[in-house]
Write a protein that holds these residues in place. Structure first.
Motif, mmCIF file in Angstrom:
data_model
loop_
_atom_site.group_PDB
_atom_site.id
_atom_site.type_symbol
_atom_site.label_atom_id
_atom_site.label_comp_id
_atom_site.label_asym_id
_atom_site.label_seq_id
_atom_site.Cartn_x
_atom_site.Cartn_y
_atom_site.Cartn_z
ATOM 1 N N LEU A 1 5.744 -1.589 -2.355
ATOM 2 C CA LEU A 1 5.750 -0.100 -1.736
ATOM 3 C C LEU A 1 5.655 0.632 -0.483
ATOM 4 O O LEU A 1 5.987 0.890 0.110
ATOM 5 N N ALA A 2 5.146 -0.682 0.626
ATOM 6 C CA ALA A 2 4.932 -0.938 2.352
ATOM 7 C C ALA A 2 6.085 -0.830 2.225
ATOM 8 O O ALA A 2 7.252 -1.664 2.041
ATOM 9 N N PRO A 3 5.806 0.164 3.102
ATOM 10 C CA PRO A 3 7.391 0.378 4.124
ATOM 11 C C PRO A 3 7.894 -0.771 5.502
ATOM 12 O O PRO A 3 8.978 -0.750 5.944
ATOM 13 N N GLY A 4 6.807 -1.425 5.787
ATOM 14 C CA GLY A 4 6.598 -2.803 7.148
ATOM 15 C C GLY A 4 5.406 -2.855 6.377
ATOM 16 O O GLY A 4 4.282 -2.693 5.794
ATOM 17 N N PRO A 5 4.551 -3.504 7.823
ATOM 18 C CA PRO A 5 3.851 -3.988 7.774
ATOM 19 C C PRO A 5 1.999 -2.978 8.246
ATOM 20 O O PRO A 5 2.407 -1.643 8.800
ATOM 21 N N VAL A 6 1.714 -2.399 7.354
ATOM 22 C CA VAL A 6 0.517 -1.777 6.786
ATOM 23 C C VAL A 6 -0.497 -2.621 6.575
ATOM 24 O O VAL A 6 -0.661 -3.337 5.785
ATOM 25 N N THR A 7 -1.691 -1.688 7.095
ATOM 26 C CA THR A 7 -3.145 -2.564 6.424
ATOM 27 C C THR A 7 -3.076 -1.774 4.712
ATOM 28 O O THR A 7 -2.144 -1.001 4.533
ATOM 29 N N LEU A 8 -3.770 -2.763 4.665
ATOM 30 C CA LEU A 8 -4.458 -2.237 2.632
ATOM 31 C C LEU A 8 -5.482 -0.698 3.050
ATOM 32 O O LEU A 8 -4.628 0.478 2.152
ATOM 33 N N ASP A 9 -5.941 -0.641 3.718
ATOM 34 C CA ASP A 9 -6.398 1.131 3.759
ATOM 35 C C ASP A 9 -5.007 2.125 3.590
ATOM 36 O O ASP A 9 -5.278 3.411 3.759
ATOM 37 N N GLU A 10 -4.463 1.644 5.280
ATOM 38 C CA GLU A 10 -2.895 2.725 5.011
ATOM 39 C C GLU A 10 -2.464 2.618 3.461
ATOM 40 O O GLU A 10 -1.867 4.024 3.446
ATOM 41 N N LEU A 11 -1.795 1.415 2.424
ATOM 42 C CA LEU A 11 -1.567 1.431 1.689
ATOM 43 C C LEU A 11 -2.107 2.190 0.768
ATOM 44 O O LEU A 11 -1.266 2.945 -0.261
ATOM 45 N N ILE A 12 -3.121 1.984 -0.080
ATOM 46 C CA ILE A 12 -4.002 3.160 -0.082
ATOM 47 C C ILE A 12 -3.770 4.357 -0.044
ATOM 48 O O ILE A 12 -4.190 5.448 -0.970
ATOM 49 N N GLY A 13 -3.497 4.759 0.663
ATOM 50 C CA GLY A 13 -4.626 6.248 1.258
ATOM 51 C C GLY A 13 -2.793 6.623 0.827
ATOM 52 O O GLY A 13 -2.764 8.019 1.033
#
Length: 401
Positions: free
Chosen positions: A363-375
């Motif tokens: 799902l990650a479009p690039g470097p993201v934090t876990l909170d950003e991924l969940i949100g």
């Protein structure tokens, strides 16, 4: 060659697990549906034939997945939690039509009654925690006419070998003085006889299937008390008492029924809940993902599909050992491509394809934090599904209507 407008629509099944902490299986399926439908429209393709089939592995979320698949609302029943406090629990039952000979199925998540989160507000006595409330919900299912009960037992706060559950169904567990045992696994060492003459009249006429996601035996170093007891508040001394009690229970059960549960894989799940259900009710212990797949008719849905999208939070080696992804791959015909979308993909392409899967995407479009991924999980799932459709839809020009 056909034009996009002449293409036969792709037949797509959307069969995700939940992504814990972000999306339920139903929410993931809806996001996937929005993605593939929008992608088809942008490419000028006919609207794909989409089947939403949210799945689960028999643990948390199974009740909601089956309610969605059966298209029924949750029912409620009064019961008691592991500490004996009154509460209201949810359960589900199929619509009662028994279409094409299918049984009327009921689903019960044991954690609705004996779950650890329900007693997190107080110090839990591991020796007295009881599964009685699970049996109270089961009684309601029997009274509602269920012909098959799917019992999902993950997340329990109890280690009583299912004695509380069977007591609620009418069995009596008695000590040498012919008095009922006190609630909880701490009393099992005093068990002398088991009287099942008062069982609910339908308890042994329905089919019971117990969804498990572990293969731990009832007793010993890998048993219910040793492995799971500490997380339920058991001290080392408590673990010893509970393990000895479960061993004694198994021996009394074997003397009464001829069924030895000591070495049965999965008998240690949920504090040994299967230990009395298998011998006295003929219950079957099955992998949770396989149980859910059967209950929702996954094989039939995939038989005519071109593509199936499944999903989970983390796609790793465990995913291929009985989880939802494994069940989807096992039920998909060779003509149906299986693609995984996950928050995190930890397997290389070679291992993915050796497992019978076409591909796995993060799902990650690039470097993201876990909170950003969940949100952003819903939007990201929609976009990932659209990307997958773009790849598989691009070659559809060779398929005529």
């Amino acid at each position: 060659m056909t034009t996009p407008a002449q293409q036969r629509p792709l037949r797509i099944v959307l069969a995700p697990d939940s992504l814990k902490g972000s999306l339920s299986a139903q929410e993931a399926a809806l996001a996937m549906s929005a993605g593939v439908t929008a992608a088809a429209a942008r490419l000028g393709h006919p609207e794909p034939g989409v089947v939403l089939m949210p799945l689960a592995d028999g643990g948390e979320g199974t009740l909601d997945a089956l309610l969605a698949a059966w298209r029924v609302e949750a029912r409620t029943a009064p019961c008691h939690d592991a500490a004996g406090r009154a509460r209201t629990a949810r359960y589900g039952i199929s619509d009662g039509s028994g279409v094409h000979g299918a049984p009327i199925r009921g689903v019960l998540e044991a954690a609705e009654a004996n779950g650890l989160p329900l007693v997190a507000d107080r110090p839990l006595d591991a020796l007295t925690a009881t599964s009685y409330g699970v049996g109270e919900i089961a009684v309601r299912l029997l009274d509602d006419g269920a012909e098959e009960i799917l019992l999902c037992i993950g997340g329990s706060a109890t280690t009583d070998g299912g004695v509380g559950l069977l007591t609620a169904l009418g069995a009596r567990f008695l000590d040498a003085g012919n008095d009922p045992l006190a609630p909880g696994g701490g009393a099992l060492g005093a068990l002398a006889t088991i009287d099942v003459t008062g069982l609910h009249p339908r308890a042994r006429t329905v089919r019971w299937r117990i969804a498990v996601d572990v293969d731990n035996p009832l007793c010993g170093p890998r048993g219910a008390a040793a492995v799971f007891g500490p997380q339920k508040g058991a001290t080392p001394d408590d673990v010893a008492v509970l393990d000895a009690g479960l061993d004694h229970l198994a021996r009394v059960v074997a003397a009464s029924t001829g069924v030895d549960m000591l070495d049965v894989p999965g008998a240690g799940a949920a504090g040994g809940l299967p230990a009395v259900l298998v011998p006295f009710l003929g219950a079957e212990i099955v992998p949770g993902s396989a149980l859910v797949a059967d209950a929702v008719g996954l094989a039939a849905a995939l038989a005519a599909a071109d593509l199936v999208l499944t999903a989970e939070g983390s796609f790793d080696a465990q995913s291929l050992g009985g989880k939802v992804v494994h069940a989807v791959a096992a039920h998909a015909p060779a003509t149906c491509a299986v693609v995984v979308i996950a928050g995190r993909v930890q397997l290389p392409a070679a291992q993915v394809q050796e497992a019978g899967l076409a591909a796995a995407f993060s799902l990650a479009p690039g470097p993201v934090t876990l909170d950003e991924l969940i949100g952003g999980a819903s939007h990201l799932m929609e976009d990932a599904a659209a990307q997958v459709y773009g790849v598989f839809g691009a070659g559809r020009g060779q398929v005529s209507c």
